[in-house]
Enzyme design. Structure first.
Site, PDB file in Angstrom:
ATOM      1  N   ARG A  11      -2.577  -1.668  -4.542  1.00  0.00           N
ATOM      2  CA  ARG A  11      -1.667  -2.740  -3.730  1.00  0.00           C
ATOM      3  C   ARG A  11      -1.201  -2.928  -2.245  1.00  0.00           C
ATOM      4  NH1 ARG A  11       0.908  -5.694  -8.389  1.00  0.00           N
ATOM      5  NH2 ARG A  11       2.045  -3.976  -8.547  1.00  0.00           N
ATOM      6  N   VAL A  34      -5.624   3.780   2.467  1.00  0.00           N
ATOM      7  CA  VAL A  34      -5.391   4.665   0.735  1.00  0.00           C
ATOM      8  C   VAL A  34      -4.545   5.937   1.619  1.00  0.00           C
ATOM      9  CG1 VAL A  34      -6.861   5.164  -1.042  1.00  0.00           C
ATOM     10  CG2 VAL A  34      -6.938   2.857   0.132  1.00  0.00           C
ATOM     11  N   GLU A  76      -8.587   4.557  -6.750  1.00  0.00           N
ATOM     12  CA  GLU A  76      -7.356   3.956  -6.471  1.00  0.00           C
ATOM     13  C   GLU A  76      -7.254   2.419  -6.638  1.00  0.00           C
ATOM     14  OE1 GLU A  76      -3.856   4.603  -6.500  1.00  0.00           O
ATOM     15  OE2 GLU A  76      -4.914   7.089  -6.247  1.00  0.00           O
ATOM     16  N   CYS A 105     -10.339  -6.226  -0.267  1.00  0.00           N
ATOM     17  CA  CYS A 105     -11.149  -5.865  -1.126  1.00  0.00           C
ATOM     18  C   CYS A 105     -11.461  -6.334  -2.444  1.00  0.00           C
ATOM     19  CB  CYS A 105      -9.751  -4.960  -2.124  1.00  0.00           C
ATOM     20  SG  CYS A 105      -8.785  -3.676  -0.898  1.00  0.00           S
TER      21      CYS A 105
END
Ligand code: UGA
Length: 472
Positions: free
Chosen positions: A153, A11, A150, A279
């Site tokens: 992907r 990220v 955010e 995630c």
């Protein structure tokens, strides 16, 4: 705008490079000296489309790398926290890295700062960040805390950042919302998309994107709820696929039918071997833990996780029913990454399946366009690696497709068949049309669809194979 981004993981690195592409001056901070040294030298630590171009374009100009957090904070108006929030043994997120960054920021507040949480964090985190900064002596007027999660992907992170469905800003004060609006103005005002050097627009993107401003708590919940909802959508279709197998229906037709309802939509309805990655598994577990702590027993999420685990087990049963005994069987494996387009193998269902098959005594030759190096570090010498899909198939008793890489969906089937010892393909990602596979002489098992058998297979053989699948 001068921006510090703390944490150079997926990220942080993508956000830093993209902020620079929007025209901001960015300092990307990490306490890992080797990582920072490598970034300074032009290395790109992750496999992410367009990231090498952006790093090359801005390194040493609008994008600097540093290990000095406080210097970066002093030089910036906004500080984005993008450090890891790994799961604890109880399933909730470990926020100790976030807390230590917040503590360190305090000593460097030399004017109004907006501290922005970008990592995926549970509700109340922004309140805690504020408390920690105040406890360490900052003036309450000298900073605000915002949540700006955010939705990128892996594999399409850069385009997801620059062409988002929405930009979410959670903050409780106008002044701080103003700073974030200004940071994203090149996107929301459309200016970025006029640049000749802008990263190309992906097919589905609507520009300019809208910005949604909510309270910090709502923004924190939106991030967790979005990931949990998508995971639920995947588990739902996987459960429907199981039902399709029992009754002889075709899950791809069912998906087409339900996805055409605009309230449901066709995306994230691909059945397979379950979701993985850094995630969904972590965030569903953390959201479950957050809910429990807040007094709500979110049992729906238990079922989402259970179906996801079952999906791998069902695939293994399919392999057993196609090959009978597994000890000593030689399997070609296509795909190790948790999904196509990335080298990430964290919580990869492909790796978990390969490990289970090794334990059952299979020999595996695997090929993945990007994730073999990382897999070798985790699985050591247990797996042989090939240089292509065809090499992985060479002499194998069956071929398994475990990751949805585009290149695996476009193989030369005649050549593939020639490589295999037996023409058996067990596809965990439904990349092929069963009829086409049968026409090319394969016995083909997939998810939520009937097994296909080579055209011309004798009736008794077909019946026996059908029986195999029912038992799976
Ligand atoms: C996910 C979300 O999609 C992002 O919006 C979010 O920002 C990100 O998590 C995050 O929280 O950082 P990502 O983990 O990169 O992104 O990957 P996805 O494309 O969502 O895929 C997750 C898993 O679900 C993969 O294993 C994939 O193979 C699987 N999947 C996905 C399916 O099995 N079926 C589908 O239809 C879609």
């Amino acid at each position: 705008m001068r921006i510090a981004v703390v944490g150079s993981g997926y990220v942080g690195l993508v956000a830093g490079a993209c902020f620079a592409d929007l025209g901001h001056d960015v300092i990307l901070v990490d306490n890992d000296e080797r990582k920072i040294a490598a970034l300074k030298q032009g290395e790109v630590p992750i496999h992410e489309k367009f990231l090498p171009e952006l790093l090359e374009r801005h390194r040493g100009r609008r994008l600097e790398f540093s290990t000095e957090l406080q210097d970066a904070v002093r030089a910036s108006e906004a500080v984005f926290i993008a450090v890891g929030t790994p799961p604890t043994d109880r399933g909730d997120a470990d926020l100790s890295y976030v807390e230590s960054v917040a503590r360190e920021i305090t000593g460097a507040i030399n004017g109004y700062k907006v501290v922005v949480e970008k990592s995926t964090v549970p509700v109340y985190t922004s309140e805690w960040i504020r408390k920690i900064i105040l406890r360490n002596g900052a003036d309450p007027e000298s900073f605000d805390v915002a949540s700006n999660p955010e939705f990128l992907r892996e594999g399409t992170a850069v385009t997801d950042f620059l062409y988002p469905d929405r930009i979410l800003v959670g903050c409780d004060h106008q002044r701080c919302a103003g700073v974030l609006r200004e940071i994203y103005l090149p996107l929301t005002g459309g200016g970025y998309y006029q640049n000749a050097g802008a990263i190309p627009r992906p097919d589905r993107a609507t520009i300019p994107p809208s910005i949604i401003v909510t309270s910090s708590k709502s923004a924190e919940l939106i991030k967790h709820a979005s990931n949990a909802f998508l995971a639920m959508k995947i588990s739902f279709i996987n459960a429907v696929a199981t039902l399709c197998e029992s009754v002889g229906a075709d899950v791809s037709q069912v998906c087409q039918g339900i996805g055409a309802d605009s309230r449901i939509g066709p995306r994230f309805l691909n059945p397979g071997i379950g979701y993985g990655g850094s995630c969904f598994p972590k965030d569903v577990l953390a959201f479950r833990a957050v809910a429990r702590e807040c007094g709500y027993d979110f049992r729906l999420l238990d079922e989402v996780m259970r179906i996801n685990e079952d999906q791998r087990e069902r695939f293994l049963r399919k392999v057993r029913s196609a090959l009978w005994t597994l000890r000593g069987k030689h399997l070609g494996v296509l795909g190790l990454a948790f999904k196509g387009g990335t080298d990430d193998i964290r919580e990869s269902p492909a790796v978990l399946i390969a490990q289970a098959l090794l334990q059952e005594g299979c020999k595996i030759t695997a090929y993945d366009p990007a994730a073999m190096e990382r897999t070798q570090q985790v699985m050591g010498s247990g797996v042989q690696f090939a240089n292509s899909a065809y090499e992985a198939a060479q002499g194998a008793d069956a071929l398994l497709i475990l990751t949805e890489w585009e290149e695996f969906a476009n193989l030369d089937l005649r050549r593939l068949r020639g490589q295999l010892k037996y023409p058996i393909v067990i596809d965990g990602r439904n990349l092929y049309d069963p009829e086409v596979m049968a026409a090319h002489g394969f016995t083909y098992y997939s998810v939520g669809r009937s097994a296909a058998h080579p055209d011309g297979a004798p009736g008794a053989l077909k019946a026996a194979m059908k029986n195999d699948l029912n038992q799976a």
